[in-house]
Design an enzyme around this catalytic site. Structure first.
Site, PDB file in Angstrom:
ATOM      1  N   HIS A   1     -31.432  27.215 -57.994  1.00 65.00           N
ATOM      2  CA  HIS A   1     -30.028  26.980 -57.657  1.00 65.00           C
ATOM      3  C   HIS A   1     -29.254  26.405 -58.852  1.00 65.00           C
ATOM      4  CE1 HIS A   1     -30.575  22.619 -57.550  1.00 65.00           C
ATOM      5  NE2 HIS A   1     -31.708  22.836 -56.893  1.00 65.00           N
TER       6      HIS A   1
ATOM      7  N   GLU B   1     -37.158  22.112 -51.178  1.00 68.52           N
ATOM      8  CA  GLU B   1     -37.644  21.367 -52.326  1.00 68.52           C
ATOM      9  C   GLU B   1     -38.767  20.424 -51.926  1.00 68.52           C
ATOM     10  OE1 GLU B   1     -38.515  21.061 -55.134  1.00 68.52           O
ATOM     11  OE2 GLU B   1     -36.897  20.334 -56.428  1.00 68.52           O
TER      12      GLU B   1
END
Length: 221
Positions: A17, A95
């Protein structure tokens, strides 16, 4: 579409990202859900433009359900001219959980724990911060999601995966055949990209690392 990538080519495109507010502030993020910064938005658009220049056309997209990954995925697809592709949200791609480190700035964390300990938690394969996950823990869930969802899609055509530094480190470790020691040195900056072409037996035929051209997206400013 570049004739070098016929429809159905088993390509796997990994994209971290764009910069989030926590990245900008040098904070451990983990499962926290900050938005992208203006730079992160530009990075994601630049990543999409870079992939478009490779002649890629995405058949399927996956994203971590965290906001920074979902937003980056949408921006990449928009830059590819494929805004109509709806990403599948994959919980396995979230994550790494940083536990007690989550939300802390790195300087403050280094003051709280003994010298070198925070960096060992950050880089090592097997060590986990208090209340959090090790990279080994992260890899276990990422690979389950890869085998069950992502790999079957990739074998049917170009598949985009937008996720995070550590969930992608775990996936790259498997795809590149890295050892636990080697993965400690693996860096994936925001909007880093890796393009894999897979063989019919799912083995990796080739791997190319790409970087977004922010200069082109920002018009040279």
């Amino acid at each position: 579409m570049n004739p070098g990538w016929p429809a159905g080519t088993p390509n796997l495109v990994l994209v971290r990202h764009g910069e989030s507010e926590a990245n900008r502030d040098n904070r451990f993020t983990g499962w926290l859900d900050p938005p992208l910064t203006a730079r992160g938005i530009a990075e994601a658009r630049a990543a999409g433009a870079t992939l478009a220049a490779q002649g890629l056309s995405v058949r399927t997209a996956f994203a971590s359900p965290l906001l920074r990954a979902v937003a980056s995925c949408a921006l990449v697809l928009e830059a590819l001219g494929q805004a109509e592709v709806r990403p599948r949200l994959c919980e396995a791609l979230v994550e790494r959980d940083y536990g007690e480190l989550s939300g802390m700035d790195r300087d403050g964390a280094c003051e709280r724990w003994p010298p070198g300990q925070v960096e060992r938690w950050r880089r090592s394969y097997a060590e986990a911060p208090p209340g959090g996950e090790s990279l080994r823990d992260t890899a276990a869930r990422v690979m389950l999601g890869y085998v069950r969802e992502i790999l079957p899609a990739a074998m049917r055509g170009t598949t985009l995966v937008v996720a995070h530094r550590n969930s992608l480190r775990a996936l790259v470790m498997a795809l590149d055949g890295l050892s636990p020691d080697e993965v400690e040195d693996l860096e994936l900056p925001t909007c880093a990209m890796r393009l894999y072409t897979l063989a019919p037996d799912t083995a990796v035929l080739s791997q190319t690392s790409l970087e977004p051209n922010l200069h082109a997206v920002e018009g040279g400013s």
